[in-house]
Scaffold this active site. Structure first.
Site, mmCIF file in Angstrom:
data_model
loop_
_atom_site.group_PDB
_atom_site.id
_atom_site.type_symbol
_atom_site.label_atom_id
_atom_site.label_comp_id
_atom_site.label_asym_id
_atom_site.label_seq_id
_atom_site.Cartn_x
_atom_site.Cartn_y
_atom_site.Cartn_z
ATOM 1 N N HIS A 55 0.822 -1.217 0.000
ATOM 2 C CA HIS A 55 0.000 0.000 0.000
ATOM 3 C C HIS A 55 0.856 1.267 0.000
ATOM 4 O O HIS A 55 0.508 2.277 0.618
ATOM 5 C CB HIS A 55 -0.960 0.010 1.193
ATOM 6 C CG HIS A 55 -1.939 -1.124 1.204
ATOM 7 N ND1 HIS A 55 -3.096 -1.125 0.465
ATOM 8 C CD2 HIS A 55 -1.914 -2.323 1.844
ATOM 9 C CE1 HIS A 55 -3.754 -2.250 0.654
ATOM 10 N NE2 HIS A 55 -3.044 -3.003 1.490
ATOM 11 N N ASN A 128 -10.322 -3.351 1.923
ATOM 12 C CA ASN A 128 -9.988 -3.268 0.506
ATOM 13 C C ASN A 128 -11.232 -2.942 -0.305
ATOM 14 O O ASN A 128 -12.343 -2.890 0.235
ATOM 15 C CB ASN A 128 -9.392 -4.600 0.004
ATOM 16 C CG ASN A 128 -7.950 -4.798 0.439
ATOM 17 O OD1 ASN A 128 -7.172 -3.850 0.516
ATOM 18 N ND2 ASN A 128 -7.589 -6.032 0.747
#
Length: 488
Positions: A55, A128
Site C-alpha cells: 500500500h 480493501n
C-alpha cells in the site's frame, strides 16, 4: 504586496544567505563551520522515511461519518447510540503491490483504510475494495506479497512469480476471479466500493455479541477501466487516481459512500455452512442482508501530503468499547503487524502525530521514545497502579469473553474448506460480456507464464466451473484434455 517572513534554521536562527555556501575564497574548499549547509544536507538525506511495504502508493482526504441507521441494540459504542450522530474521519486509498511511484491504474486491489475520530477513541477499519483476499492464513502473507513484488534476480515485476504462487494456493481463486474481472481496475477512487473484508464483532451493554462485515457502497456509481484504458491513462498520468480525488473535492464534488453492515448472531457461527471467519469467503446477502448504517462523505483535501497521508497510521486494533475483533486468523495477525509496521516506519510515537491523534482526551502511561514532540506527560506519575491520581482502568466497558472452540495447534487451513464454490458462483453471476472480459484478462496475464504453471492454474479455474477453465484454456491455445489429464 505580501511581506514574506525571514527564513531561519530549524533552531530559529535567521538565514542571511541561502544561495552561497561558505568557502575559503572563490576557488577554495568549503568550511565546516557552515552549519546552515550541514543542516540542509543532513535533513535532505533523511527526508524519506521507508515507504510502506504494501500500500505504498496512496491518496487521502478528510470527511465525516453520519449515522442513519440504529445499531444501539447491537453495540454500546456511543457513535451508534442514535441516528444523527456523526464524527470526523480520514480515508486513505491505495494500490497494494506497487511502489510509491507506480501507476495508479494497475490491475491490483485497492486499500480502503478509514480512521474515525469518535468520542471514545479512534476506530480504524483497514479494508480493501474487494470483499475477499488471496490467503486466509497469515503465515502465507509475506510469501504472497513477495510473489507480487520484484524478482530478486532481475529486479523486475514477473507474472511467473505471482501465477506460481496463485496456482499453488487454491484459496486465492475467489480473489483472483474478482481481480481479473471488470471490477479489477476502478475508474477512480470515488467510483469503487470498500469492504472490511475481515469479520469483526459488535457487543452491547448486556454482553451480547454479533459478528459483522462492513460495506461501503459508492454513491457515485461503480465505474471501471479496461486494460487498454488503464494503460493509456498510465502513459499520460501515473497519479491519475490521486489527481482525480483531489480535483473532485477541490471543485466541491464531495464523494459519498453508503455504509452498510451484515450482522450474524454469535452462535450462528457454530453451524453456518460457510466458515464465517475465512477471509477468502463472503456471506451471501440472502443469508445476512446488508442494512444501512450511515453516510461517509469526503469534504477536505490534505493541506500537507506527507504529514497527513504518508504519516497516517491505521491499525485494526483501534476499536472503541462496543466493537471487537473476531477469530479471523488474518485479522488476528494484523492486530499485531500493523502497529509493529508503524513503529518501524514512523517511530514509537506515531499515534501522537496530529493525523493519528484521537479527538478525545488521552490518558496513557507512555513516556519517552524517539521524537517525543509533546509535553511527554509533564510531571504526572508514569506507572500504574499508583497512589497519585493517575488514570485507572475503565472496567465498565470490558469486552465480554470470547467463546473459543478447539485445541491449540497447527491446522491445515484447506481441510474442510471449499476453495472453488464461491469463485464459481461469482463466475456464474457474471453476464456473458463480463465473463468474456474476465477470460481475456486472465489469458493475457497467463500468456508469458511457463506452461506447467498455466496448466496448474487452468485446473483451478476448471474446478470452479468447467466453462471458466475451458474459456481461459481456449484463449491460450491449450486443449482442455491436457488440463483435465493433469488432475488424473
Amino acid at each position: 504586496m505580501k511581506t514574506c517572513p525571514h527564513q531561519t534554521t530549524a533552531a530559529g536562527t535567521p538565514v542571511t544567505d541561502n544561495q552561497n555556501s561558505q568557502s575559503a575564497g572563490p576557488r577554495g574548499p568549503l568550511l565546516m563551520q557552515d552549519y546552515q549547509l550541514m543542516e540542509k544536507m543532513a535533513h535532505f538525506n533523511r527526508e524519506r522515511m521507508p515507504e510502506r511495504v504494501v500500500h505504498a502508493k496512496g491518496a487521502g482526504a478528510h470527511g465525516t461519518l453520519t449515522i442513519t441507521g440504529d445499531l444501539s441494540r447491537y453495540t454500546c459504542a456511543k457513535l451508534f447510540a442514535k441516528v444523527g450522530n456523526s464524527c470526523e474521519m480520514f480515508a486513505r486509498f491505495s494500490t497494494v503491490a506497487g511502489e510509491m511511484g507506480s501507476a495508479d491504474t494497475a490491475r491490483d486491489p485497492r486499500g480502503f483504510a478509514l480512521k474515525f475520530y469518535t468520542e471514545e477513541g479512534n476506530w480504524d477499519l483497514v479494508g480493501n475494495n474487494t470483499p475477499v483476499f488471496f490467503v486466509r492464513d497469515p503465515l502465507k502473507f509475506s510469501d504472497f506479497i513477495h510473489s507480487q513484488k520484484r524478482d530478486p534476480a532481475t529486479g523486475l515485476r514477473d507474472n511467473t512469480m505471482q501465477w506460481d504462487f496463485w496456482s499453488l494456493s487454491p484459496e486465492s481463486l475467489h480473489q483472483v476471479t474478482t481481480l481479473f474481472s471488470d471490477r479489477g481496475i476502478p475508474a477512480s477512487l470515488r467510483h469503487m466500493n470498500g469492504y472490511s473484508s475481515h469479520t469483526y464483532s459488535l457487543w452491547n451493554a448486556a454482553g451480547e455479541r454479533h459478528w459483522v462485515k462492513w460495506h461501503f457502497k459508492t454513491l457515485q456509481g461503480n465505474k471501471t477501466l479496461s486494460n487498454e484504458e488503464a494503460a493509456a491513462i498510465a502513459g499520460r498520468d501515473l497519479d491519475h487516481h490521486r489527481r482525480d480525488l483531489h480535483a473532485a473535492i477541490a471543485r466541491g464534488e464531495f464523494p459519498k459512500w453508503q455504509v452498510q453492515i451484515q450482522i450474524m448472531p454469535e452462535r450462528d457461527a457454530d453451524t453456518y455452512r460457510i466458515h464465517p471467519f475465512d477471509l477468502t469467503k463472503v456471506w451471501p446477502h440472502r443469508d445476512y442482508p446488508p442494512m444501512d448504517v450511515g453516510i461517509m462523505e469526503l469534504k477536505r483535501n490534505p493541506r500537507n501530503y506527507f504529514a497527513e497521508v504518508e504519516q497516517a497510521a491505521f491499525e485494526p486494533g483501534n476499536m472503541p468499547p462496543g466493537m471487537g475483533a473476531s477469530p479471523d486468523k488474518m485479522l488476528q495477525a494484523r492486530l499485531l503487524s500493523y502497529p509493529d509496521a508503524h513503529r518501524y516506519r514512523i517511530g514509537i510515537n506515531y499515534a501522537a502525530l496530529p493525523i493519528n491523534k484521537p479527538h478525545c482526551p488521552i490518558s496513557t502511561y507512555h513516556r519517552d521514545g524517539q521524537s517525543r514532540f509533546d509535553g511527554n506527560g509533564g510531571g504526572a506519575v508514569n506507572y500504574q497502579p499508583n497512589s497519585f491520581g493517575g488514570p485507572v482502568e475503565a472496567s465498565s466497558v470490558k469486552e465480554p469473553p470470547l467463546r473459543l472452540q478447539g485445541d491449540a495447534g497447527r491446522y491445515d487451513h484447506h481441510d474442510g474448506n471449499d476453495d472453488y464454490q464461491q469463485a464459481g458462483d461469482l463466475f456464474r453471476l457474471m453476464s456473458g460480456g463480463q465473463q468474456a472480459q474476465l477470460l481475456g484478462n486472465l489469458a493475457e496475464a497467463l500468456r508469458p507464464v511457463p506452461r506447467f504453471i498455466q496448466l496448474r492454474q487452468l485446473l483451478q479455474f476448471y474446478r470452479a466451473d468447467a466453462a471458466y477453465g475451458s474459456g481461459v484454456a481456449q484463449r491460450l491455445g491449450i486443449a482442455l484434455d491436457e488440463v483435465i489429464g493433469k488432475a488424473a
